[in-house]
Design a protein around this motif. Structure first.
Motif, PDB file in Angstrom:
ATOM      1  N   ASP A 157       1.222  -1.072  -0.095  1.00 51.59           N
ATOM      2  CA  ASP A 157      -0.243   0.066  -0.309  1.00 51.59           C
ATOM      3  C   ASP A 157       0.870   1.031   0.135  1.00 51.59           C
ATOM      4  OD1 ASP A 157      -2.666  -1.559   0.420  1.00 51.59           O
ATOM      5  OD2 ASP A 157      -2.229  -1.517   2.385  1.00 51.59           O
ATOM      6  N   ALA A 158       2.367   0.602   0.572  1.00 51.17           N
ATOM      7  CA  ALA A 158       3.192   2.333   0.169  1.00 51.17           C
ATOM      8  C   ALA A 158       4.148   2.241  -0.212  1.00 51.17           C
ATOM      9  CB  ALA A 158       3.258   2.567   1.591  1.00 51.17           C
ATOM     10  N   PRO A 159       4.110   1.787  -1.849  1.00 48.84           N
ATOM     11  CA  PRO A 159       6.033   1.792  -2.241  1.00 48.84           C
ATOM     12  C   PRO A 159       6.875   3.503  -2.256  1.00 48.84           C
ATOM     13  CG  PRO A 159       3.995   1.927  -3.963  1.00 48.84           C
ATOM     14  CD  PRO A 159       2.985   2.465  -2.699  1.00 48.84           C
ATOM     15  N   MET A 160       7.938   2.925  -2.044  1.00 48.74           N
ATOM     16  CA  MET A 160       8.287   3.912  -2.504  1.00 48.74           C
ATOM     17  C   MET A 160       8.111   4.480  -3.843  1.00 48.74           C
ATOM     18  SD  MET A 160      12.515   4.843  -1.858  1.00 48.74           S
ATOM     19  CE  MET A 160      12.828   3.926  -3.385  1.00 48.74           C
ATOM     20  N   ARG A 161       8.085   6.277  -3.786  1.00 49.72           N
ATOM     21  CA  ARG A 161       7.484   6.893  -4.906  1.00 49.72           C
ATOM     22  C   ARG A 161       9.132   7.282  -6.096  1.00 49.72           C
ATOM     23  NH1 ARG A 161       5.010  12.834  -5.996  1.00 49.72           N
ATOM     24  NH2 ARG A 161       5.439  12.723  -3.258  1.00 49.72           N
ATOM     25  N   VAL A 162       9.407   6.905  -7.048  1.00 51.95           N
ATOM     26  CA  VAL A 162      10.956   7.961  -7.712  1.00 51.95           C
ATOM     27  C   VAL A 162      10.179   7.910  -9.297  1.00 51.95           C
ATOM     28  CG1 VAL A 162      12.359   6.699  -8.811  1.00 51.95           C
ATOM     29  CG2 VAL A 162      12.016   5.645  -7.508  1.00 51.95           C
ATOM     30  N   GLU A 163      10.513   9.527  -9.314  1.00 50.54           N
ATOM     31  CA  GLU A 163      10.136  10.487 -10.499  1.00 50.54           C
ATOM     32  C   GLU A 163      11.067   9.502 -11.530  1.00 50.54           C
ATOM     33  OE1 GLU A 163       6.676  13.054  -8.406  1.00 50.54           O
ATOM     34  OE2 GLU A 163       8.978  13.569  -9.461  1.00 50.54           O
ATOM     35  N   ILE A 164      10.933   9.251 -12.793  1.00 49.56           N
ATOM     36  CA  ILE A 164      12.246   9.578 -13.593  1.00 49.56           C
ATOM     37  C   ILE A 164      11.500  10.161 -15.257  1.00 49.56           C
ATOM     38  CG2 ILE A 164      13.416   8.122 -15.850  1.00 49.56           C
ATOM     39  CD1 ILE A 164      13.526   6.224 -13.760  1.00 49.56           C
ATOM     40  N   VAL A 165      12.563  11.502 -15.845  1.00 51.92           N
ATOM     41  CA  VAL A 165      12.406  12.048 -16.164  1.00 51.92           C
ATOM     42  C   VAL A 165      12.978  11.998 -17.585  1.00 51.92           C
ATOM     43  CG1 VAL A 165      11.495  14.294 -17.513  1.00 51.92           C
ATOM     44  CG2 VAL A 165      12.035  14.235 -14.800  1.00 51.92           C
ATOM     45  N   GLY A 166      13.049  11.893 -18.534  1.00 46.49           N
ATOM     46  CA  GLY A 166      13.515  11.196 -19.213  1.00 46.49           C
ATOM     47  C   GLY A 166      13.691  12.718 -20.544  1.00 46.49           C
ATOM     48  N   ARG A 167      15.036  13.181 -21.156  1.00 48.05           N
ATOM     49  CA  ARG A 167      15.224  13.764 -22.010  1.00 48.05           C
ATOM     50  C   ARG A 167      16.132  13.597 -23.141  1.00 48.05           C
ATOM     51  NH1 ARG A 167      13.326  17.944 -19.052  1.00 48.05           N
ATOM     52  NH2 ARG A 167      13.301  18.021 -16.859  1.00 48.05           N
TER      53      ARG A 167
ATOM     54  N   GLU B  35       8.474  -2.303  -2.700  1.00 43.83           N
ATOM     55  CA  GLU B  35       8.132  -2.406  -4.142  1.00 43.83           C
ATOM     56  C   GLU B  35       8.881  -0.201  -3.858  1.00 43.83           C
ATOM     57  OE1 GLU B  35       3.957  -2.476  -5.737  1.00 43.83           O
ATOM     58  OE2 GLU B  35       3.786  -2.513  -3.481  1.00 43.83           O
ATOM     59  N   VAL B  36       8.847  -0.283  -5.773  1.00 43.05           N
ATOM     60  CA  VAL B  36       9.370   1.044  -5.934  1.00 43.05           C
ATOM     61  C   VAL B  36       7.960   1.125  -7.259  1.00 43.05           C
ATOM     62  CG1 VAL B  36      10.880   2.313  -7.572  1.00 43.05           C
ATOM     63  CG2 VAL B  36      11.398   1.105  -5.532  1.00 43.05           C
ATOM     64  N   GLU B  37       7.582   3.200  -7.114  1.00 40.79           N
ATOM     65  CA  GLU B  37       6.106   3.316  -7.822  1.00 40.79           C
ATOM     66  C   GLU B  37       7.368   3.671  -8.900  1.00 40.79           C
ATOM     67  OE1 GLU B  37       2.645   3.627  -8.058  1.00 40.79           O
ATOM     68  OE2 GLU B  37       2.694   5.316  -7.602  1.00 40.79           O
ATOM     69  N   LEU B  38       7.568   3.748 -10.196  1.00 44.70           N
ATOM     70  CA  LEU B  38       8.242   4.501 -10.838  1.00 44.70           C
ATOM     71  C   LEU B  38       7.142   5.433 -11.598  1.00 44.70           C
ATOM     72  CD1 LEU B  38      10.544   2.954 -13.173  1.00 44.70           C
ATOM     73  CD2 LEU B  38      11.059   3.893 -10.507  1.00 44.70           C
ATOM     74  N   HIS B  39       6.988   6.602 -11.262  1.00 44.96           N
ATOM     75  CA  HIS B  39       6.352   8.193 -12.513  1.00 44.96           C
ATOM     76  C   HIS B  39       6.930   8.148 -13.784  1.00 44.96           C
ATOM     77  CE1 HIS B  39       3.945   9.065  -8.830  1.00 44.96           C
ATOM     78  NE2 HIS B  39       3.596   8.050  -8.377  1.00 44.96           N
ATOM     79  N   LEU B  40       6.614   8.407 -14.772  1.00 42.99           N
ATOM     80  CA  LEU B  40       7.618   8.170 -15.575  1.00 42.99           C
ATOM     81  C   LEU B  40       7.094   9.073 -16.692  1.00 42.99           C
ATOM     82  CD1 LEU B  40       7.293   4.503 -15.934  1.00 42.99           C
ATOM     83  CD2 LEU B  40       9.798   5.767 -15.415  1.00 42.99           C
ATOM     84  N   THR B  41       7.517  10.153 -17.223  1.00 45.65           N
ATOM     85  CA  THR B  41       7.149  11.362 -18.201  1.00 45.65           C
ATOM     86  C   THR B  41       8.394  11.853 -18.974  1.00 45.65           C
ATOM     87  OG1 THR B  41       6.381  13.137 -18.119  1.00 45.65           O
ATOM     88  CG2 THR B  41       7.593  13.198 -15.850  1.00 45.65           C
ATOM     89  N   SER B  42       7.619  12.394 -19.380  1.00 47.80           N
ATOM     90  CA  SER B  42       9.069  13.163 -20.514  1.00 47.80           C
ATOM     91  C   SER B  42       9.576  14.719 -20.582  1.00 47.80           C
ATOM     92  CB  SER B  42       9.423  12.437 -21.888  1.00 47.80           C
ATOM     93  OG  SER B  42       9.615  13.150 -22.944  1.00 47.80           O
ATOM     94  N   GLY B  43      11.012  15.112 -20.988  1.00 43.34           N
ATOM     95  CA  GLY B  43      10.721  16.934 -20.938  1.00 43.34           C
ATOM     96  C   GLY B  43      10.794  17.199 -21.825  1.00 43.34           C
ATOM     97  N   ASP B  44      10.537  16.383 -22.932  1.00 46.14           N
ATOM     98  CA  ASP B  44      11.249  16.710 -24.613  1.00 46.14           C
ATOM     99  C   ASP B  44       9.831  16.373 -25.731  1.00 46.14           C
ATOM    100  OD1 ASP B  44      12.796  14.837 -24.793  1.00 46.14           O
ATOM    101  OD2 ASP B  44      14.092  15.703 -23.803  1.00 46.14           O
ATOM    102  N   VAL B  45      10.273  14.723 -26.024  1.00 48.83           N
ATOM    103  CA  VAL B  45       9.978  14.262 -26.625  1.00 48.83           C
ATOM    104  C   VAL B  45       9.557  12.909 -26.311  1.00 48.83           C
ATOM    105  CG1 VAL B  45      10.836  14.918 -29.298  1.00 48.83           C
ATOM    106  CG2 VAL B  45      12.201  12.774 -27.977  1.00 48.83           C
ATOM    107  N   ILE B  46       9.239  12.280 -26.842  1.00 51.17           N
ATOM    108  CA  ILE B  46       8.248  10.286 -26.801  1.00 51.17           C
ATOM    109  C   ILE B  46       9.983   9.695 -25.957  1.00 51.17           C
ATOM    110  CG2 ILE B  46       7.245   8.251 -26.654  1.00 51.17           C
ATOM    111  CD1 ILE B  46       4.939  10.098 -28.053  1.00 51.17           C
ATOM    112  N   HIS B  47       9.841   9.142 -24.798  1.00 53.01           N
ATOM    113  CA  HIS B  47      10.764   7.922 -24.531  1.00 53.01           C
ATOM    114  C   HIS B  47      10.266   6.885 -24.040  1.00 53.01           C
ATOM    115  CE1 HIS B  47      13.744  11.520 -25.423  1.00 53.01           C
ATOM    116  NE2 HIS B  47      13.058  11.678 -24.111  1.00 53.01           N
ATOM    117  N   SER B  48      11.325   5.884 -23.728  1.00 57.67           N
ATOM    118  CA  SER B  48      10.562   4.476 -23.286  1.00 57.67           C
ATOM    119  C   SER B  48      11.416   4.086 -22.333  1.00 57.67           C
ATOM    120  CB  SER B  48      10.239   3.969 -23.864  1.00 57.67           C
ATOM    121  OG  SER B  48       9.241   2.247 -23.392  1.00 57.67           O
TER     122      SER B  48
END
Length: 324
Positions: free
Chosen positions: A106-116, A144-157
């Motif tokens: 119920d409480a995973p560690m949050r990690v934010e990853i921004v692709g650039r 358990e870790v929850e990755l929050h994934l987004t991009s700062g420019d174009v689509i990455h993966s």
């Protein structure tokens, strides 16, 4: 004889290592690997059955071939068998897909990853201000870790084969992926969506640590960088400011707080440079500062080979290398 061994060795190379989907380090990767085995061996069995039927159709006695030419055999082998088999595989695959998305806590560690283009910004918002790095993902083993994934420019993966499947990173959108690493060690992640000229050189290290070691790493990340200890390091820090490096890079505990380029606060402790393009060694760091466009053409880092004297360039390298 040697030539005959090449193909099996290449095939076995995908079964283990720092970027191998079949070498599962977590429960999600285990389920994906199990599904891969079902599809591989199931497909192999269907291939053998098909080839066996072909041999019978050519070489079997006449009464066998007559039976294989009947309407009922055609319906059973050509319609019923494929429909039943594919339906079963689809149901199993959907079940695996649902299972790997199921939360384990119920409480995973949050990690934010921004692709650039062409690097990764990694933040730990749950762990306090300053808990961030670049081109490296540190994880505590067994949590358990929850990755929050987004991009700062174009689509990455992002794809960490030993831990989970691929997940797209889309500008203006946050995708979430939960995973857990059950072994300590170093893995490799990779961008798997073509994002520009240096897409192939956009990787990152995944360092799985014991909880106490991870907490110590977080504490170092949040702390100000140590003061320069030698004359060369003091000169390097001065040149860093004079050359305008702080306009793009941040160094914690100094006046430089920019977020345009990778955070360099603990760059000396990282395993690789330039998003996995180089091993983190003194010579490689100096070469990267001097001529980044020769190493990774199209990235945003300007070359300093002509802007800095050789002694100043080495001084900057000494200072950055000391940031551990």
């Amino acid at each position: 004889m040697k030539g005959r061994l090449v193909l099996p060795l290449l095939a076995l190379g995908g079964c283990s290592g720092a970027q191998a989907p079949l070498d599962a380090w977590g429960v999600q990767a285990e389920r994906i690997a199990a599904l891969s085995h079902v599809l591989f061996w199931g497909g192999g069995l269907i291939f053998l059955i098909t080839m066996g039927a072909l041999v019978l159709a050519i070489a079997a006695p006449a009464h066998w071939r007559q039976r294989m030419g009947t309407r009922s055999f055609a319906i059973a082998a050509g319609i019923v068998f494929p429909v039943v088999t594919l339906t079963a595989l689809l149901a199993h695959a959907l079940g695996v897909s649902r299972a790997i998305m199921r939360p384990m806590s119920d409480a995973p560690m949050r990690v934010e990853i921004v692709g650039r283009q062409f690097w990764w910004e990694v933040r730990y918002p749950d762990l306090g201000e300053g808990a961030l790095t670049a081109n490296a993902l540190h994880l505590p083993v067994g949590r358990e870790v929850e990755l929050h994934l987004t991009s700062g420019d174009v689509i990455h993966s992002v794809w960490i084969p030993n831990l989970h499947g691929k997940m797209d990173m889309i500008p203006g959108r946050v995708n979430r992926q939960r995973l857990r690493a059950d072994r300590t060690g170093v893995l490799r992640g990779q961008c798997t969506e073509f994002c520009g000229l240096q897409h192939t050189l956009m990787a990152f290290d995944v360092v799985v640590q014991e909880p106490a070691e991870f907490e110590a790493w977080v504490a170092r990340q949040r702390a100000p960088v140590p003061a320069p200890e030698t004359a060369a390091q003091r000169r390097g820090m001065q040149v860093f400011g004079e050359a305008g490096c702080g306009a793009c890079h941040a160094v914690r505990g100094t006046e430089w707080k920019a977020r345009i380029a990778p955070d360099l606060s603990r760059v000396g402790s990282r395993l690789t440079l330039a998003a996995g393009a180089l091993a983190n060694r003194h010579s490689n760091l100096a070469g990267w500062i001097a001529a980044p466009q020769d190493i990774k053409p199209g990235n945003a880092m300007p070359a300093y080979a002509r802007a800095l004297e050789g002694a100043d360039l080495l001084a900057v390298t000494d200072w950055l290398e000391s940031l551990r």
